[in-house]
Design a protein around this motif. Structure first.
Motif, PDB file in Angstrom:
ATOM      1  N   TYR A 136      32.740  37.046   1.981  1.00 56.10           N
ATOM      2  CA  TYR A 136      31.525  37.079   3.212  1.00 56.10           C
ATOM      3  C   TYR A 136      30.759  35.852   3.502  1.00 56.10           C
ATOM      4  O   TYR A 136      30.175  35.814   4.457  1.00 56.10           O
ATOM      5  CB  TYR A 136      30.685  38.334   3.279  1.00 56.10           C
ATOM      6  CG  TYR A 136      29.878  38.488   1.783  1.00 56.10           C
ATOM      7  CD1 TYR A 136      30.550  39.330   0.733  1.00 56.10           C
ATOM      8  CD2 TYR A 136      28.615  37.887   1.541  1.00 56.10           C
ATOM      9  CE1 TYR A 136      29.711  39.168  -0.514  1.00 56.10           C
ATOM     10  CE2 TYR A 136      28.235  37.931   0.229  1.00 56.10           C
ATOM     11  CZ  TYR A 136      28.532  38.545  -0.653  1.00 56.10           C
ATOM     12  OH  TYR A 136      27.768  38.713  -1.872  1.00 56.10           O
ATOM     13  N   VAL A 166      27.463  47.045   6.699  1.00 57.61           N
ATOM     14  CA  VAL A 166      27.051  46.075   6.071  1.00 57.61           C
ATOM     15  C   VAL A 166      27.384  45.956   4.624  1.00 57.61           C
ATOM     16  O   VAL A 166      26.948  47.061   3.978  1.00 57.61           O
ATOM     17  CB  VAL A 166      25.745  45.453   6.572  1.00 57.61           C
ATOM     18  CG1 VAL A 166      25.490  44.227   5.556  1.00 57.61           C
ATOM     19  CG2 VAL A 166      25.411  45.447   7.927  1.00 57.61           C
ATOM     20  N   GLY A 169      27.371  41.034   4.580  1.00 59.54           N
ATOM     21  CA  GLY A 169      26.773  40.564   5.708  1.00 59.54           C
ATOM     22  C   GLY A 169      27.885  39.658   6.409  1.00 59.54           C
ATOM     23  O   GLY A 169      27.714  39.280   7.590  1.00 59.54           O
ATOM     24  N   LEU A 172      28.782  41.288   9.871  1.00 62.41           N
ATOM     25  CA  LEU A 172      27.549  41.026  10.887  1.00 62.41           C
ATOM     26  C   LEU A 172      27.435  39.372  11.269  1.00 62.41           C
ATOM     27  O   LEU A 172      27.089  39.644  12.654  1.00 62.41           O
ATOM     28  CB  LEU A 172      26.278  41.496  10.044  1.00 62.41           C
ATOM     29  CG  LEU A 172      24.871  41.109  10.478  1.00 62.41           C
ATOM     30  CD1 LEU A 172      24.710  42.098  11.793  1.00 62.41           C
ATOM     31  CD2 LEU A 172      23.648  41.744   9.544  1.00 62.41           C
ATOM     32  N   ALA A 191      22.839  48.092  11.830  1.00 66.37           N
ATOM     33  CA  ALA A 191      23.836  47.665  10.850  1.00 66.37           C
ATOM     34  C   ALA A 191      23.435  48.804   9.679  1.00 66.37           C
ATOM     35  O   ALA A 191      22.293  49.326   9.274  1.00 66.37           O
ATOM     36  CB  ALA A 191      23.077  46.420  10.220  1.00 66.37           C
ATOM     37  N   GLU A 193      24.025  50.646   5.961  1.00 68.99           N
ATOM     38  CA  GLU A 193      24.625  50.722   4.564  1.00 68.99           C
ATOM     39  C   GLU A 193      24.552  52.164   4.001  1.00 68.99           C
ATOM     40  O   GLU A 193      23.845  53.059   4.640  1.00 68.99           O
ATOM     41  CB  GLU A 193      23.700  49.896   4.002  1.00 68.99           C
ATOM     42  CG  GLU A 193      23.450  48.232   4.432  1.00 68.99           C
ATOM     43  CD  GLU A 193      22.296  47.518   3.750  1.00 68.99           C
ATOM     44  OE1 GLU A 193      22.689  46.516   2.975  1.00 68.99           O
ATOM     45  OE2 GLU A 193      21.309  47.880   4.000  1.00 68.99           O
ATOM     46  N   LEU A 200      20.503  44.988   2.404  1.00 65.20           N
ATOM     47  CA  LEU A 200      19.832  44.673   3.648  1.00 65.20           C
ATOM     48  C   LEU A 200      18.856  45.341   3.841  1.00 65.20           C
ATOM     49  O   LEU A 200      17.555  44.617   4.467  1.00 65.20           O
ATOM     50  CB  LEU A 200      21.004  44.785   4.691  1.00 65.20           C
ATOM     51  CG  LEU A 200      20.485  44.084   6.279  1.00 65.20           C
ATOM     52  CD1 LEU A 200      20.022  42.736   6.247  1.00 65.20           C
ATOM     53  CD2 LEU A 200      21.417  44.573   7.401  1.00 65.20           C
ATOM     54  N   ILE A 227      22.663  39.864   0.364  1.00 66.23           N
ATOM     55  CA  ILE A 227      22.988  39.713   1.896  1.00 66.23           C
ATOM     56  C   ILE A 227      23.167  37.953   1.724  1.00 66.23           C
ATOM     57  O   ILE A 227      22.348  37.369   1.572  1.00 66.23           O
ATOM     58  CB  ILE A 227      22.104  40.183   2.741  1.00 66.23           C
ATOM     59  CG1 ILE A 227      22.010  41.820   2.525  1.00 66.23           C
ATOM     60  CG2 ILE A 227      22.767  39.959   4.226  1.00 66.23           C
ATOM     61  CD1 ILE A 227      23.347  42.401   2.867  1.00 66.23           C
ATOM     62  N   ALA A 231      23.148  36.231   7.599  1.00 65.60           N
ATOM     63  CA  ALA A 231      22.905  37.835   7.953  1.00 65.60           C
ATOM     64  C   ALA A 231      21.384  37.993   7.774  1.00 65.60           C
ATOM     65  O   ALA A 231      20.960  38.655   8.742  1.00 65.60           O
ATOM     66  CB  ALA A 231      23.773  38.459   7.328  1.00 65.60           C
ATOM     67  N   SER A 253      18.370  48.584  10.940  1.00 67.68           N
ATOM     68  CA  SER A 253      18.954  48.930   9.701  1.00 67.68           C
ATOM     69  C   SER A 253      19.034  50.436   9.434  1.00 67.68           C
ATOM     70  O   SER A 253      17.917  50.909   9.480  1.00 67.68           O
ATOM     71  CB  SER A 253      18.458  47.994   8.676  1.00 67.68           C
ATOM     72  OG  SER A 253      18.567  48.678   7.506  1.00 67.68           O
TER      73      SER A 253
END
Ligand SMILES: *Cc1c(COP(=O)(O)O)cnc(C)c1O
Length: 322
Positions: A136, A166, A169, A172, A191, A193, A200, A227, A231, A253
């Motif tokens: 990522y 996410v 990230g 994203l 986003a 999680e 994040l 992250i 991101a 988030s």
């Protein structure tokens, strides 16, 4: 086969479908079905693009440390590009993931308890013309992921918000880059999680990059302890560097429980006849829950990122065990 035609084959154009099952009241929900990618997840785009670029630049050997969808995408890309691939996975990686990677013709080495140890061994496998693929934190990977929005912008009207999950990230960062280059700069991002894989959310809460001590979620694919900086810049935790794409929407988030992510996977299998892993269920969960964070959006596009870690039976058994 020349390089250009190989390159085009590293991912497929995926459909955007309107979902009557996930929509509610005036909220119209569309799905970008990345679960249809040949390696089972959107990773085909970013990892595929990185692999193709490296090979076009003379690389003859690809190395990655991932028992998950990134490893599978690298193995698949290597087979398409006709170069050998070494994947190093920790002991904890399941039999199923190993077999899926081996079926693509990659070499699998099992080493160490965690990703960090597998990563060290992976680095030791690098030779003169090798490239290491990060799952990522790599601008080539983000650039490949951005193709998802290039397609979506041709396929559907501009949404009010894009919902995505996410992990580290990378998705994203790529989606934001794609939004910027397709005139979707004002579209918001939600986003998502899972609790226990909330790097994040924790960073946003404390306004600085947070490294989680451990991951505690069945959504293993979301289990990055930290992250990537890009991101964090998009989320406003770090100051933006000039290179950051000009995406200017709001990012919110959201956290969902493992139970909610799994319930979303099971409902989605019934509604759309597709099996996706909990990392993807996480993005679907707030939509199924008609979460307040989505209230303000009439048109919602959800990235159905896919993932191969669980069969339908595994999803059911895991849901029952929580
Ligand atoms: C990798 C992955 C994610 C998370 O992507 P990041 O780029 O790490 O944020 C989510 N879902 C699936 C299925 C994945 O493979």
């Amino acid at each position: 086969m020349n390089q250009a035609s190989r390159y085009r084959r590293l991912w497929v154009e995926t459909p955007v479908l309107e979902s009557v099952s996930l929509g509610w009241r005036h909220h119209q929900v569309s799905l970008k079905i990345e679960a249809m990618q040949p390696s089972g997840s959107f990773k085909a785009r970013g990892i595929g693009h990185a692999c193709a670029t490296h090979v076009a630049n003379g690389v003859t050997h690809l190395v990655a440390a991932s028992g998950g969808n990134a490893g599978q995408a690298a193995a698949w890309a290597g087979r398409m590009l006709n170069v050998p691939v070494d994947i190093v996975v920790p002991d904890s990686t399941g039999q199923r993931a190993r077999e899926l990677i081996e079926a693509e013709g990659a070499n699998v080495t099992i080493h160490g308890e965690s990703f960090a140890e597998a990563h060290v061994v992976a680095l030791s496998k690098l030779k003169e013309n090798s490239a290491y693929l990060h799952a990522y934190d790599d601008s080539l990977v983000w650039d490949g992921h951005a193709s998802m929005i290039d397609e979506a912008a041709r396929q559907t009207e501009q949404p009010d918000a894009i919902v995505l999950s996410v992990g580290g990230g990378g998705m994203l960062a790529g989606v934001a880059a794609g939004m910027a280059r397709n005139g979707w700069s004002d579209v918001d991002l939600v986003a998502v999680e899972t609790d226990g894989a909330n790097a994040l959310n924790a960073s946003i809460e404390s306004s600085e990059p947070v490294t989680l001590e451990r991951i505690d979620s069945v959504a293993v694919t979301l289990g990055a302890k930290r992250i990537c900086d890009r991101a964090l810049e998009l989320a406003g935790v770090l100051a933006r560097t000039p290179a950051t794409p000009d995406w200017r929407g709001q990012l919110s988030s959201e956290l969902v429980s493992d139970r909610e992510a799994l319930a979303a996977c099971l409902a989605f299998a019934d509604d759309h006849r597709l099996v996706v892993e909990p990392a993807c269920g996480a993005a679907l969960a707030p939509v199924y829950a008609k979460a307040p964070c989505l209230d303000q959006y009439d048109r919602i596009l959800v990235v159905v990122c896919g993932g191969t870690s669980m069969t339908f039976e595994m999803l059911k058994a895991t849901a029952a065990s929580l």
